[in-house]
Design an enzyme around this catalytic site. Structure first.
Site, PDB file in Angstrom:
ATOM      1  N   LYS A  14      31.587  86.333 -14.024  1.00  0.00           N
ATOM      2  CA  LYS A  14      31.828  87.453 -15.025  1.00  0.00           C
ATOM      3  C   LYS A  14      33.471  87.287 -15.489  1.00  0.00           C
ATOM      4  O   LYS A  14      33.466  87.729 -16.381  1.00  0.00           O
ATOM      5  CB  LYS A  14      31.204  88.777 -14.695  1.00  0.00           C
ATOM      6  CG  LYS A  14      31.233  89.644 -15.603  1.00  0.00           C
ATOM      7  CD  LYS A  14      30.146  90.897 -14.993  1.00  0.00           C
ATOM      8  CE  LYS A  14      30.371  91.476 -13.773  1.00  0.00           C
ATOM      9  NZ  LYS A  14      31.257  92.345 -13.958  1.00  0.00           N
ATOM     10  N   ARG A  86      25.709 100.808 -15.896  1.00  0.00           N
ATOM     11  CA  ARG A  86      25.279 100.193 -14.392  1.00  0.00           C
ATOM     12  C   ARG A  86      23.819 100.733 -14.303  1.00  0.00           C
ATOM     13  O   ARG A  86      23.316 100.203 -13.191  1.00  0.00           O
ATOM     14  CB  ARG A  86      26.299 100.553 -13.442  1.00  0.00           C
ATOM     15  CG  ARG A  86      26.068  99.916 -12.207  1.00  0.00           C
ATOM     16  CD  ARG A  86      25.848  98.589 -12.214  1.00  0.00           C
ATOM     17  NE  ARG A  86      27.086  97.558 -12.376  1.00  0.00           N
ATOM     18  CZ  ARG A  86      27.837  97.221 -11.507  1.00  0.00           C
ATOM     19  NH1 ARG A  86      27.750  97.808 -10.248  1.00  0.00           N
ATOM     20  NH2 ARG A  86      29.026  96.650 -11.678  1.00  0.00           N
ATOM     21  N   ARG A 120      35.793  80.102  -1.493  1.00  0.00           N
ATOM     22  CA  ARG A 120      36.889  80.867  -1.843  1.00  0.00           C
ATOM     23  C   ARG A 120      38.016  80.757  -0.912  1.00  0.00           C
ATOM     24  O   ARG A 120      38.005  80.926   0.517  1.00  0.00           O
ATOM     25  CB  ARG A 120      36.937  82.298  -2.074  1.00  0.00           C
ATOM     26  CG  ARG A 120      36.347  82.367  -3.479  1.00  0.00           C
ATOM     27  CD  ARG A 120      36.475  83.861  -3.923  1.00  0.00           C
ATOM     28  NE  ARG A 120      35.519  84.117  -4.853  1.00  0.00           N
ATOM     29  CZ  ARG A 120      34.915  85.404  -5.307  1.00  0.00           C
ATOM     30  NH1 ARG A 120      35.294  86.221  -4.421  1.00  0.00           N
ATOM     31  NH2 ARG A 120      34.056  85.370  -6.219  1.00  0.00           N
ATOM     32  N   ARG A 154      39.060  82.983   2.564  1.00  0.00           N
ATOM     33  CA  ARG A 154      39.195  84.720   2.529  1.00  0.00           C
ATOM     34  C   ARG A 154      38.045  85.246   3.447  1.00  0.00           C
ATOM     35  O   ARG A 154      36.995  84.806   3.181  1.00  0.00           O
ATOM     36  CB  ARG A 154      38.733  84.936   0.914  1.00  0.00           C
ATOM     37  CG  ARG A 154      40.297  84.653   0.115  1.00  0.00           C
ATOM     38  CD  ARG A 154      39.842  84.559  -1.142  1.00  0.00           C
ATOM     39  NE  ARG A 154      38.872  85.590  -1.588  1.00  0.00           N
ATOM     40  CZ  ARG A 154      39.419  86.669  -2.598  1.00  0.00           C
ATOM     41  NH1 ARG A 154      40.627  86.697  -3.010  1.00  0.00           N
ATOM     42  NH2 ARG A 154      38.551  87.589  -2.766  1.00  0.00           N
ATOM     43  N   ARG A 165      25.258  92.170  -0.726  1.00  0.00           N
ATOM     44  CA  ARG A 165      26.022  92.652  -1.824  1.00  0.00           C
ATOM     45  C   ARG A 165      25.381  92.132  -2.887  1.00  0.00           C
ATOM     46  O   ARG A 165      24.897  92.845  -4.120  1.00  0.00           O
ATOM     47  CB  ARG A 165      27.329  92.318  -1.906  1.00  0.00           C
ATOM     48  CG  ARG A 165      28.252  92.708  -2.702  1.00  0.00           C
ATOM     49  CD  ARG A 165      29.884  92.607  -2.230  1.00  0.00           C
ATOM     50  NE  ARG A 165      30.194  91.277  -2.129  1.00  0.00           N
ATOM     51  CZ  ARG A 165      30.747  90.457  -3.376  1.00  0.00           C
ATOM     52  NH1 ARG A 165      30.940  91.048  -4.329  1.00  0.00           N
ATOM     53  NH2 ARG A 165      31.131  89.511  -2.991  1.00  0.00           N
TER      54      ARG A 165
END
Ligand code: ZN
Length: 210
Positions: A14, A86, A120, A154, A165
């Protein structure tokens, strides 16, 4: 160009799509996170919000909507809303002052999102972010294109924390997406490995609205 309300699960790309919309089509990007951060601490509202964020208290829907409304009034041209609304309540408030939009949800499977997140890596010297599983991978394995340093993983997400999440996000936006679906405003696209392919789908939706 129509205004866009953009949704996407973690690792759906996004943020990258927002950047492209700004660069190529001249969209103005409104993110609530950025709106909160940009408030001046010398104002009562700024202090109120920053204190709440520091304590981990959610900002109420009316206040958030007012900030979005004020920012909209300052901007000209099409906007892309990122991170707002949201909740269903926020969506209904937004409809009181915002119109002429399409809602786009970038879907990605949990499996792909997890792989991307764990893929990542970044450069410890310049901070550039790469992803070994997407078209953002470095030209040479594990070496920064810009400074030749060795890239590091990371560690802010592991498999467990990512899954929490990801699924929390899906549960939270479900009612908002259903609301827009009911209004026939919702378009669903897939997040491809290539950001250009994902962008092409967004562009197609925008062109179909002209
Ligand atoms: Zn570097």
């Amino acid at each position: 160009m129509k205004n866009i309300i953009l949704y996407g699960a973690p690792a759906a790309g996004k943020g990258t799509m927002c950047e492209i919309l700004v660069e190529r089509l001249g969209y103005k990007h409104i993110s609530t996170g950025e709106l909160f951060r940009s408030l001046d601490d010398s104002t009562e509202l700024g202090r109120f919000i920053h204190e709440r964020i520091a304590k981990g208290i959610l900002i109420d829907d009316e206040t958030t909507a007012t900030l979005v409304k004020n920012r909209l009034a300052e901007l000209e041209g099409p906007v892309v809303l990122d991170g707002f609304p949201r909740t269903l309540n926020q969506a209904k408030i937004l409809d009181g002052f915002f119109s002429d939009y399409v809602v786009i949800n970038i879907e990605v499977s949990e499996e792909v999102a997890l792989k991307r997140t764990l893929g990542r890596v970044n450069c410890p010297k310049c901070g550039r972010i790469y992803n070994i599983y997407t078209d953002m991978k470095p030209k040479q394995d594990n070496i920064c294109d810009d400074c030749g340093c060795e890239l590091k993983g990371r560690s802010d997400d592991n498999e467990e924390s990512f899954k929490v999440r990801f699924n929390t996000y899906l549960a939270n936006v479900e009612s908002v997406l259903n609301y827009y679906k009911g209004k026939n405003s919702l378009y669903i696209i897939q997040s491809y490995e290539s950001k250009e392919e994902t962008y092409a789908d967004i562009k197609k939706i925008l062109d179909s609205q002209e």
